[in-house]
Design a protein around this motif. Structure first.
Motif, PDB file in Angstrom:
ATOM      1  N   GLY A   1       8.121  29.957  17.821  1.00  0.00           N
ATOM      2  CA  GLY A   1       7.455  28.961  18.640  1.00  0.00           C
ATOM      3  C   GLY A   1       7.414  27.579  18.020  1.00  0.00           C
ATOM      4  O   GLY A   1       7.017  26.619  18.671  1.00  0.00           O
ATOM      5  N   GLU A   2       7.800  27.470  16.766  1.00  0.00           N
ATOM      6  CA  GLU A   2       7.671  26.195  16.072  1.00  0.00           C
ATOM      7  C   GLU A   2       8.555  25.128  16.721  1.00  0.00           C
ATOM      8  O   GLU A   2       9.709  25.376  17.032  1.00  0.00           O
ATOM      9  N   THR A   3       7.988  23.933  16.931  1.00  0.00           N
ATOM     10  CA  THR A   3       8.684  22.932  17.737  1.00  0.00           C
ATOM     11  C   THR A   3       9.122  21.690  16.960  1.00  0.00           C
ATOM     12  O   THR A   3      10.306  21.437  16.777  1.00  0.00           O
ATOM     13  N   MET A   4       8.164  20.922  16.506  1.00  0.00           N
ATOM     14  CA  MET A   4       8.480  19.557  16.056  1.00  0.00           C
ATOM     15  C   MET A   4       9.422  19.542  14.861  1.00  0.00           C
ATOM     16  O   MET A   4      10.429  18.846  14.854  1.00  0.00           O
ATOM     17  N   ALA A   5       9.061  20.322  13.841  1.00  0.00           N
ATOM     18  CA  ALA A   5       9.884  20.297  12.632  1.00  0.00           C
ATOM     19  C   ALA A   5      11.311  20.705  12.949  1.00  0.00           C
ATOM     20  O   ALA A   5      12.272  20.086  12.487  1.00  0.00           O
ATOM     21  N   VAL A   6      11.435  21.721  13.808  1.00  0.00           N
ATOM     22  CA  VAL A   6      12.767  22.202  14.156  1.00  0.00           C
ATOM     23  C   VAL A   6      13.526  21.144  14.946  1.00  0.00           C
ATOM     24  O   VAL A   6      14.693  20.846  14.671  1.00  0.00           O
ATOM     25  N   ALA A   7      12.839  20.533  15.919  1.00  0.00           N
ATOM     26  CA  ALA A   7      13.510  19.526  16.741  1.00  0.00           C
ATOM     27  C   ALA A   7      14.048  18.386  15.870  1.00  0.00           C
ATOM     28  O   ALA A   7      15.067  17.772  16.191  1.00  0.00           O
ATOM     29  N   MET A   8      13.369  18.128  14.753  1.00  0.00           N
ATOM     30  CA  MET A   8      13.817  17.014  13.909  1.00  0.00           C
ATOM     31  C   MET A   8      15.036  17.371  13.061  1.00  0.00           C
ATOM     32  O   MET A   8      15.780  16.472  12.675  1.00  0.00           O
ATOM     33  N   VAL A   9      15.197  18.645  12.724  1.00  0.00           N
ATOM     34  CA  VAL A   9      16.257  18.947  11.759  1.00  0.00           C
ATOM     35  C   VAL A   9      17.394  19.810  12.304  1.00  0.00           C
ATOM     36  O   VAL A   9      18.364  20.031  11.590  1.00  0.00           O
ATOM     37  N   ILE A  10      17.295  20.285  13.547  1.00  0.00           N
ATOM     38  CA  ILE A  10      18.307  21.261  13.953  1.00  0.00           C
ATOM     39  C   ILE A  10      19.552  20.606  14.551  1.00  0.00           C
ATOM     40  O   ILE A  10      20.577  21.238  14.726  1.00  0.00           O
ATOM     41  N   GLY A  11      19.470  19.319  14.841  1.00  0.00           N
ATOM     42  CA  GLY A  11      20.671  18.635  15.329  1.00  0.00           C
ATOM     43  C   GLY A  11      20.798  18.603  16.839  1.00  0.00           C
ATOM     44  O   GLY A  11      21.558  17.810  17.385  1.00  0.00           O
ATOM     45  N   ASN A  12      20.067  19.452  17.533  1.00  0.00           N
ATOM     46  CA  ASN A  12      19.966  19.422  18.989  1.00  0.00           C
ATOM     47  C   ASN A  12      21.298  19.414  19.709  1.00  0.00           C
ATOM     48  O   ASN A  12      21.613  18.514  20.475  1.00  0.00           O
ATOM     49  N   ALA A  13      22.101  20.404  19.451  1.00  0.00           N
ATOM     50  CA  ALA A  13      23.349  20.560  20.202  1.00  0.00           C
ATOM     51  C   ALA A  13      23.247  21.840  21.003  1.00  0.00           C
ATOM     52  O   ALA A  13      23.051  22.911  20.439  1.00  0.00           O
ATOM     53  N   ASN A  14      23.373  21.700  22.324  1.00  0.00           N
ATOM     54  CA  ASN A  14      23.094  22.834  23.191  1.00  0.00           C
ATOM     55  C   ASN A  14      24.310  23.724  23.329  1.00  0.00           C
ATOM     56  O   ASN A  14      24.912  23.842  24.385  1.00  0.00           O
ATOM     57  N   ARG A  15      24.702  24.349  22.233  1.00  0.00           N
ATOM     58  CA  ARG A  15      25.860  25.240  22.335  1.00  0.00           C
ATOM     59  C   ARG A  15      25.730  26.343  21.284  1.00  0.00           C
ATOM     60  O   ARG A  15      24.986  26.210  20.315  1.00  0.00           O
ATOM     61  N   ILE A  16      26.484  27.388  21.520  1.00  0.00           N
ATOM     62  CA  ILE A  16      26.465  28.497  20.582  1.00  0.00           C
ATOM     63  C   ILE A  16      27.600  28.307  19.591  1.00  0.00           C
ATOM     64  O   ILE A  16      28.753  28.142  19.971  1.00  0.00           O
ATOM     65  N   SER A  17      27.224  28.300  18.325  1.00  0.00           N
ATOM     66  CA  SER A  17      28.252  28.171  17.299  1.00  0.00           C
ATOM     67  C   SER A  17      27.938  29.187  16.209  1.00  0.00           C
ATOM     68  O   SER A  17      26.801  29.303  15.767  1.00  0.00           O
ATOM     69  N   SER A  18      28.956  29.929  15.825  1.00  0.00           N
ATOM     70  CA  SER A  18      28.670  30.989  14.860  1.00  0.00           C
ATOM     71  C   SER A  18      28.368  30.413  13.480  1.00  0.00           C
ATOM     72  O   SER A  18      27.784  31.086  12.638  1.00  0.00           O
ATOM     73  N   SER A  19      28.797  29.178  13.249  1.00  0.00           N
ATOM     74  CA  SER A  19      28.554  28.610  11.927  1.00  0.00           C
ATOM     75  C   SER A  19      27.099  28.219  11.747  1.00  0.00           C
ATOM     76  O   SER A  19      26.454  27.702  12.665  1.00  0.00           O
ATOM     77  N   LEU A  20      26.581  28.472  10.547  1.00  0.00           N
ATOM     78  CA  LEU A  20      25.214  28.053  10.263  1.00  0.00           C
ATOM     79  C   LEU A  20      25.165  26.569   9.929  1.00  0.00           C
ATOM     80  O   LEU A  20      24.096  25.991   9.809  1.00  0.00           O
ATOM     81  N   PHE A  21      26.328  25.954   9.750  1.00  0.00           N
ATOM     82  CA  PHE A  21      26.355  24.555   9.340  1.00  0.00           C
ATOM     83  C   PHE A  21      26.633  23.639  10.520  1.00  0.00           C
ATOM     84  O   PHE A  21      26.963  22.477  10.351  1.00  0.00           O
ATOM     85  N   ALA A  22      26.515  24.193  11.731  1.00  0.00           N
ATOM     86  CA  ALA A  22      26.714  23.387  12.923  1.00  0.00           C
ATOM     87  C   ALA A  22      25.362  23.152  13.582  1.00  0.00           C
ATOM     88  O   ALA A  22      24.478  23.992  13.503  1.00  0.00           O
ATOM     89  N   PRO A  23      25.215  21.991  14.231  1.00  0.00           N
ATOM     90  CA  PRO A  23      23.946  21.727  14.915  1.00  0.00           C
ATOM     91  C   PRO A  23      23.714  22.734  16.038  1.00  0.00           C
ATOM     92  O   PRO A  23      24.668  23.267  16.610  1.00  0.00           O
ATOM     93  N   ALA A  24      22.458  22.993  16.342  1.00  0.00           N
ATOM     94  CA  ALA A  24      22.114  23.974  17.371  1.00  0.00           C
ATOM     95  C   ALA A  24      20.863  23.498  18.102  1.00  0.00           C
ATOM     96  O   ALA A  24      20.482  22.328  17.996  1.00  0.00           O
ATOM     97  N   GLN A  25      20.227  24.404  18.796  1.00  0.00           N
ATOM     98  CA  GLN A  25      19.045  24.059  19.594  1.00  0.00           C
ATOM     99  C   GLN A  25      18.196  25.313  19.750  1.00  0.00           C
ATOM    100  O   GLN A  25      18.737  26.404  19.923  1.00  0.00           O
ATOM    101  N   THR A  26      16.903  25.168  19.659  1.00  0.00           N
ATOM    102  CA  THR A  26      16.056  26.318  19.961  1.00  0.00           C
ATOM    103  C   THR A  26      15.310  26.056  21.265  1.00  0.00           C
ATOM    104  O   THR A  26      15.329  24.936  21.779  1.00  0.00           O
ATOM    105  N   MET A  27      14.642  27.060  21.770  1.00  0.00           N
ATOM    106  CA  MET A  27      13.924  26.899  23.035  1.00  0.00           C
ATOM    107  C   MET A  27      12.897  25.786  22.937  1.00  0.00           C
ATOM    108  O   MET A  27      12.818  24.898  23.792  1.00  0.00           O
ATOM    109  N   SER A  28      12.115  25.837  21.870  1.00  0.00           N
ATOM    110  CA  SER A  28      11.032  24.855  21.778  1.00  0.00           C
ATOM    111  C   SER A  28      11.581  23.457  21.511  1.00  0.00           C
ATOM    112  O   SER A  28      11.048  22.471  22.041  1.00  0.00           O
ATOM    113  N   SER A  29      12.647  23.361  20.720  1.00  0.00           N
ATOM    114  CA  SER A  29      13.172  22.021  20.460  1.00  0.00           C
ATOM    115  C   SER A  29      13.822  21.456  21.724  1.00  0.00           C
ATOM    116  O   SER A  29      13.769  20.249  21.976  1.00  0.00           O
TER     117      SER A  29
END
Lengths: 371, 325
Positions: free
Chosen positions: A294-322
């Motif tokens: 459920g964590e939102t703000m911290a994740v939204a700041m560091v996850i890169g906010n790319a709305n796609r599935i990428s198997s790499s851990l070094f690619a930007p992503a997005q969570t529900m809350s972000s």
């Protein structure tokens, strides 16, 4: 054995008050209900308490109801496909039609044939992002937390450490606002990952066959899935540690002594402890997971906010809350707003499940023997 | 207010459980304490002479020393203490205990709560090491070896001393895994060996017939008496030389107590058993030798029969006849 002597008298047994007119029989009050101000106050308080409890339930129910209603347009439009689709297209878009060979289709005038795609939404990338970032967080935080709680319970007292301040500091970590963690992640952790850790890891992942899926071909930004997972790990460390400490502290002393008396080593006796408290520890981990999901703000700041599935851990992503934090304010259409609400509803249900499972593990089963 | 060492200890048996005064850290002279507890007791019931009780303060050594009966000298000793003292922080719980535990016999430690019986028992396998601020002086020898010596591996020491606790403490595992726990932590993996040891130990503990069909179910589903016998089986499975029992029946009902007592009786000869008990009839039933302890000292030690029938000291007589403690 104590020094108390004489007969004990409850106030009820004192001689009848003058107002009673000597109605009470000698030797004690009648046990028949008398009625009066006291019982009315009791009744009132009971009603108030019951009302407060019901009110909280109504709030939860209203929350679910409102979210479901608001999500209805999206639910009816996308149905179960919402959970499986990766597209996130807030506006309708014109695309060029291509034939089976991949050539652009043209009409008689040589104009490109286009179709207009309606807005479409799917939650799969954000569900994926939430799950993966939470798993990274647990992967890092669980061994650290369990180790720390074992230290607090088993080693700390023996080496004469002041455990009060240590426990306080660990719990203090839980009280730091998430935006503070986010800023630290953005300005300290992400640059560190970008410059030092990730280039090396990515290079290794690129060379080793079975780690190939973790390799990222894009430029590394440091703001990616790994960074979000690490921030989440830091954030859920205190809750798992403090709950785990309580669970381990509640392990009966005879369990530890019993194993030691049979010739167990220190670590073997710790295993007995962990085994005895395993349902409670599992509950603590589930509560940590619920917070990570459920964590939102911290994740939204560091996850890169790319709305796609990428198997790499070094690619930007997005969570529900972000996703919610990023898009809700700018949602342009009703269907986009509805889709976001549906994402929120999924998150709510997920968190609720985690919490119910965790409570059941900690509270419900501790009373019964762990099998 | 008098401190109770084990608040739950008294539940199981009401038979010989007449003790009340428990020497705490700072104990007032015992006669007034007794009198305040029960005016009928202290001057001696049935118009007898007032009871003579040891009135030495904990810090001074009693002048005459403990009364050790001559029969003990003829026994082979497996475990012995020499002027063994133990301190919890500043409080001295054991004052120079010197005694020898005969091999292959059942030795009972009796005495009022807080007299140091359990502390002494837990010193034999160095379980007191776990408690902070414990300091020991003097020696305990096991098969001639000083157990506090630097060279001693405390894990191997404990493997040779099984222990059964006041409250049964099965681990949250299956019955089989409980019994073979000592082998498991020793690295034994062979299924056949584990099964054999499990059956043998459970048979020794007279539990096999009751649980043979559910060896793989949780041990926590057993009854209290079964759990305690399981703990005995678990201790036996390690093939120890000494079995230390800390009030093993205090939480059991009379039927389960009877079974455990039969078991202890059957174990004599094969194992050296040291049993702490509050129940004097139990001591009389199961033990060959009895040591009476009071306020951290050994008072009298001899064959159980003599201790109960013909004690040398008046203090012992008062205690075993239930006139005090």
């Amino acid at each position: 054995m104590s020094v108390v002597s004489g007969t004990l008298q409850s106030p009820m047994q004192s001689p009848p008050l003058p107002g009673d007119g000597g109605r009470l029989p000698r030797g004690g009050a009648s046990i028949v209900q008398q009625g009066g101000a006291e019982s009315r106050a009791d009744l009132l308080f009971a009603l108030l308490a019951r009302g407060a409890a019901i009110f909280i339930l109504i709030m939860l129910g209203a929350l679910v109801l409102v979210l479901t209603t608001a999500a209805m347009p999206s639910i009816t439009a996308f149905k179960a496909h919402f959970l499986a689709s990766s597209s996130w297209r807030p506006n309708e878009r014109e695309v060029v039609m291509r034939d089976a060979k991949g050539n652009i289709m043209r009409d008689a005038d040589g104009e490109e044939v286009t179709v207009t795609l309606p807005p479409e939404f799917g939650a799969l990338p954000v569900i994926y992002g939430t799950v993966v970032s939470s798993i990274i967080a647990l992967f890092v935080a669980v061994p650290l937390s369990i180790g720390a709680s074992l230290f607090i319970v088993r080693i700390g007292p023996r080496i004469g450490l002041l455990l009060g301040p240590i426990s306080f500091l660990i719990e203090f970590l839980a009280a730091i606002p998430s935006i503070a963690y986010g800023i630290w992640g953005l300005f300290v952790l992400a640059p560190f990952l970008q410059d030092h850790l990730e280039p090396a890891l990515n290079a290794v992942a690129g060379k080793v066959f079975f780690l190939r899926m973790f390799h990222s071909d894009q430029g590394l930004t440091g703001r990616d899935m790994l960074c979000a997972g690490l921030i989440l790990a830091v954030m859920i460390l205190p809750i798992i540690t403090s709950l785990g400490r309580d669970v381990l502290r509640a392990v009966p002393r005879v369990q530890i002594e019993g194993s030691l008396a049979l010739g167990a080593t220190w670590w073997q006796s710790c295993q007995v402890m962990l085994r005895y408290g395993r349902t409670g520890l599992f509950g603590a981990i589930m509560l940590g997971l619920a917070r990570a999901a459920g964590e939102t703000m911290a994740v939204a700041m560091v996850i890169g906010n790319a709305n796609r599935i990428s198997s790499s851990l070094f690619a930007p992503a997005q969570t529900m809350s972000s996703l919610l934090a990023n898009e809700f304010a700018e949602a342009s259409s009703n269907i986009q707003r509805s889709a976001l609400v549906e994402v929120a509803l999924i998150l709510l249900v997920m968190s609720l499940l985690f919490n119910v499972i965790a409570r059941y593990m900690i509270v419900g089963r501790s009373a019964r023997p762990a099998v | 207010m008098v401190k109770t060492e084990h608040p739950t200890a008294e539940r199981g048996h009401a038979r010989a459980n007449r003790e009340a005064p428990q020497p705490g850290t700072s104990l007032p002279p015992i006669q007034p304490v007794l009198r305040s507890l029960n005016p009928d007791i202290a001057p001696g019931r049935n118009g007898q002479n007032p009871v003579h009780l040891p009135t030495t303060t904990p810090t001074e050594q009693s002048p005459q020393g403990p009364a050790i009966h001559a029969e003990l000298a003829a026994e082979q000793h497996v475990l012995s203490t020499e002027d063994f003292k133990l301190h919890y922080g500043k409080h001295r719980a054991l004052h120079g205990i010197t005694m020898q535990i005969p091999a292959g016999k059942v030795t009972a430690l009796i005495g009022p709560s807080g007299c140091g019986k359990s502390t002494l028992l837990r010193s034999f396998n160095r379980l007191n090491d776990l408690i902070e601020n414990v300091r020991v002086e003097g020696r305990i020898r096991f098969q001639g070896q000083d157990i506090h010596d630097r060279k001693v591996d405390v894990i191997r020491l404990r493997k040779k001393m099984g222990m059964v606790f006041q409250k049964s403490n099965p681990f949250p595992m299956s019955i089989l895994e409980n019994v073979v726990y000592a082998l498991r932590i020793g690295g034994e993996r062979r299924r056949r060996v584990l099964d054999e040891v499990c059956e043998k130990s459970l048979r020794s503990a007279a539990l096999w017939d009751e649980v043979k069909d559910r060896l793989h179910t949780s041990a926590l589903g057993m009854s209290g008496g079964q759990q305690q016998r399981l703990c005995i089986a678990r201790a036996i499975a390690a093939e120890p030389e000494v079995l230390l029992m800390d009030e093993p029946c205090s939480a059991l009902d009379p039927i389960a107590t009877g079974k455990v007592e039969e078991l202890i009786y059957a174990l004599r000869g094969k194992y050296t058993v040291v049993i702490v008990t509050h129940n004097m009839q139990q001591a009389a039933r199961v033990s060959d030798y009895t040591a009476f302890m009071y306020m951290g000292r050994l008072v009298e030690y001899g064959p159980t029969n003599s201790i109960f029938v013909n004690p040398h000291l008046k203090e012992t007589e008062s205690y075993v006849t239930g006139r005090f403690g």
